[in-house]
Design a protein around this motif. Structure first.
Motif, mmCIF file in Angstrom:
data_model
loop_
_atom_site.group_PDB
_atom_site.id
_atom_site.type_symbol
_atom_site.label_atom_id
_atom_site.label_comp_id
_atom_site.label_asym_id
_atom_site.label_seq_id
_atom_site.Cartn_x
_atom_site.Cartn_y
_atom_site.Cartn_z
ATOM 1 N N LYS A 138 0.598 -0.762 0.293
ATOM 2 C CA LYS A 138 0.114 -0.287 0.232
ATOM 3 C C LYS A 138 0.870 1.635 0.211
ATOM 4 O O LYS A 138 0.503 1.905 -0.530
ATOM 5 N N GLU A 139 1.900 1.007 0.159
ATOM 6 C CA GLU A 139 1.883 2.627 0.854
ATOM 7 C C GLU A 139 4.048 2.757 -0.157
ATOM 8 O O GLU A 139 4.401 4.182 -0.811
ATOM 9 N N PHE A 157 3.479 4.240 -8.850
ATOM 10 C CA PHE A 157 2.134 4.772 -10.064
ATOM 11 C C PHE A 157 1.875 6.422 -10.834
ATOM 12 O O PHE A 157 1.973 6.026 -11.770
ATOM 13 N N THR A 158 3.020 7.125 -9.463
ATOM 14 C CA THR A 158 3.407 8.112 -10.439
ATOM 15 C C THR A 158 4.265 8.366 -11.011
ATOM 16 O O THR A 158 4.156 8.642 -12.230
ATOM 17 N N LEU A 159 4.859 7.761 -10.566
ATOM 18 C CA LEU A 159 6.086 7.806 -11.612
ATOM 19 C C LEU A 159 5.836 6.808 -13.075
ATOM 20 O O LEU A 159 6.919 6.631 -14.221
ATOM 21 N N LEU A 160 5.196 5.851 -13.056
ATOM 22 C CA LEU A 160 4.620 4.905 -14.268
ATOM 23 C C LEU A 160 4.056 5.802 -15.068
ATOM 24 O O LEU A 160 4.545 5.842 -16.225
ATOM 25 N N LEU A 161 3.401 5.994 -14.560
ATOM 26 C CA LEU A 161 2.455 7.427 -15.393
ATOM 27 C C LEU A 161 3.882 8.687 -16.621
ATOM 28 O O LEU A 161 3.379 8.953 -17.449
ATOM 29 N N PHE A 201 9.310 0.494 -13.455
ATOM 30 C CA PHE A 201 8.000 0.812 -12.719
ATOM 31 C C PHE A 201 8.604 -0.774 -11.205
ATOM 32 O O PHE A 201 8.861 0.021 -10.051
ATOM 33 N N TYR A 202 9.154 -1.338 -11.647
ATOM 34 C CA TYR A 202 9.355 -2.479 -10.663
ATOM 35 C C TYR A 202 10.955 -1.593 -10.236
ATOM 36 O O TYR A 202 11.079 -2.147 -9.383
ATOM 37 N N SER A 203 11.726 -1.212 -10.643
ATOM 38 C CA SER A 203 13.107 -0.597 -10.437
ATOM 39 C C SER A 203 12.860 0.566 -8.991
ATOM 40 O O SER A 203 13.355 0.850 -8.033
ATOM 41 N N VAL A 204 11.061 1.258 -9.265
ATOM 42 C CA VAL A 204 11.051 2.409 -8.323
ATOM 43 C C VAL A 204 10.343 1.788 -7.004
ATOM 44 O O VAL A 204 11.024 1.818 -6.017
ATOM 45 N N VAL A 205 9.882 0.360 -7.465
ATOM 46 C CA VAL A 205 9.605 -0.628 -5.834
ATOM 47 C C VAL A 205 10.278 -0.342 -5.477
ATOM 48 O O VAL A 205 10.632 -0.417 -3.856
ATOM 49 N N PHE A 206 11.748 -1.500 -5.745
ATOM 50 C CA PHE A 206 12.902 -1.641 -5.202
ATOM 51 C C PHE A 206 13.727 -1.009 -4.681
ATOM 52 O O PHE A 206 14.438 -1.053 -3.519
ATOM 53 N N ARG A 248 9.205 7.156 5.283
ATOM 54 C CA ARG A 248 8.694 7.223 4.287
ATOM 55 C C ARG A 248 8.586 7.915 3.102
ATOM 56 O O ARG A 248 9.268 8.177 2.260
ATOM 57 N N ARG A 249 9.004 9.372 3.500
ATOM 58 C CA ARG A 249 8.817 10.815 3.329
ATOM 59 C C ARG A 249 10.370 10.458 2.858
ATOM 60 O O ARG A 249 10.424 11.080 1.168
#
Length: 448
Positions: free
Chosen positions: A11-12, A18-22, A119-124, A137-138
């Protein structure tokens, strides 16, 4: 850590991912739109000419487009043994679209790979900040946005090359091994197998980094027969087998066809080939110190380029901030090896980023995870700067090392007291915003 859980979005993570995916979708759309009619032509052949005449961005290759369009292999499968395997089934899908819909979807298929990997590069990267470094988080958001503001981290998310796929696997390796280090767990031999198989499969040079990750994670237990056989020897043997199968079934027949076509065209247009060869030889020799008839290793080595200049203008310069002059030009065609910035502000930004990086190194140097990352970075410095491998366009290798800078800044954020930490947050936020605006503007100016 199961595979399904590894790719499940928490969730976090959703907001930043998704913002960077756009943003990545917009960048890919911009690239495709720039020559949409040409890129999507359902031609019967001539894809090399179609794509190389219209796509030129900083030396990145468009070989994946050509392979997906006509199954012509122009990249070295020895260095990227799984890349052709990834493209092969999609070539058949695209072949049907070209045949029955007169639409070449190579640019869309490649964009799909790029977007998934970005997308997953951002996630990792976010998870490294949260679960490995232990940031708020910030701050995990901040160092992730900082990384993707770098010029040659942004570009691989849109160009038809393997770099963003490699970035995803490297960040995944860092995340998995980093979490295991924090929990004092071992990387088992099957986990090592899959990491080596995918990281080295996309770029063979990644094998050394993945082995180092296993060594730092497991310590002395790295040196076991089971780990060596399953975690290294088995994936290496499989990759060699895959590459050889591809070579003899696809590349050897293609080389024979190409040789026959070239010989026929030389008979019809002898002066064209002679002039082309002379012009290319003259350009490469004067701008890169490389002869076109050299072997693959010689073509990527440059012993003449000044190392201090390359570090300032290319390694820590162009990698992070695009140059205004010769914007996104290719050193093999129309860009000098060294280009200077038009604005002094670019050098100030570079110096500030380098200072924060060095401060982060000092603060994080006792962390086992960061020591591993420093050794990865040392491998890149040795290969590209000391040995000069690909130094003439070293910035296109950025996706293999630049994540160490925001990670170092992450450790700095973690260790500083409240007031200096707040100052660092403002500084990193300002740098990140400035780099995003500057680099995206430059890319848009080039494409639109």
């Amino acid at each position: 850590m199961d595979m399904l859980g590894l790719f499940r979005i928490k969730k976090e993570e959703r907001l930043i991912a998704f913002t960077l995916l756009l943003v990545f979708v917009a960048l890919n759309a911009m690239l495709i739109y720039s020559h949409y009619g040409t890129y999507t032509m359902g031609a019967k052949g001539g894809y090399w000419t179609i794509f190389t005449n219209n796509f030129r961005m900083s030396g990145y290759d468009n070989w994946s487009w050509i392979t997906l369009s006509g199954m012509r292999v122009h990249f070295e499968t020895v260095r990227h043994p799984l890349f052709l395997s990834l493209l092969y089934p999609f070539y058949h899908l695209n072949h049907l679209l070209i045949k029955y819909a007169d639409l070449n979807a190579a640019v869309f298929i490649t964009a799909m790979f790029q977007l998934f990997s970005a997308f997953y590069s951002v996630v990792f990267m976010y998870r490294i900040g949260r679960e490995v470094i232990g940031l708020e988080r910030r701050d995990a958001h901040l160092i992730t946005l900082f990384l993707f503001s770098f010029a040659h981290i942004l570009l691989p998310t849109m160009v038809p090359d393997h770099f963003v796929i490699s970035l995803m696997f490297l960040l995944m390796t860092l995340y998995i091994c980093g979490v295991k280090m924090r929990k004092n767990e071992l990387l088992n031999h099957w986990q090592a197998f899959w990491l080596i198989f995918f990281t080295a499969g996309m770029a063979a040079s990644n094998a050394a980094k993945t082995l180092l990750a296993g060594l730092f994670t497991n310590g002395r237990r790295f040196f076991t027969l089971k780990y060596f056989l399953i975690g290294f020897l088995l994936p290496a043997a499989l990759l060699v087998g895959i590459q050889q199968l591809q070579y003899y079934t696809i590349e050897v027949p293609q080389k024979a066809d190409t040789k026959r076509m070239v010989e026929n065209r030389k008979k019809k247009q002898p002066n064209f080939f002679k002039k082309y060869s002379e012009d290319r030889e003259k350009w490469l020799k004067s701008h890169t110190g490389v002869k076109t008839d050299g072997n693959a290793f010689e073509k990527l080595i440059d012993l003449k380029t000044s190392r201090p200049t390359a570090l300032v203008e290319n390694f820590f310069g162009e990698s992070i901030q695009l140059h205004q002059e010769y914007l996104l030009k290719d050193v093999s065609w129309d860009r000098p090896v060294v280009v200077t910035y038009s604005w002094i502000a670019n050098y100030i930004v570079e110096a500030l980023i380098l200072l924060l990086f060095l401060m982060g190194i000092v603060v994080a140097s006792k962390e086992r995870f960061f020591q591993m990352l420093l050794l990865w970075f040392a491998c890149d410095l040795t290969l590209h700067i000391v040995l000069g491998f690909g130094i003439n366009e070293v910035y296109i290798m950025t996706a293999g090392w630049a994540f160490i800078i925001p990670i170092a800044c992450g450790y700095l954020l973690l260790r500083l007291a409240h007031r200096p930490r707040t100052l660092l947050r403002y500084t990193l936020s300002a740098l990140t915003c400035a780099l995003w605006v500057y680099n995206v503007t430059q890319i848009a100016l080039y494409l639109l």
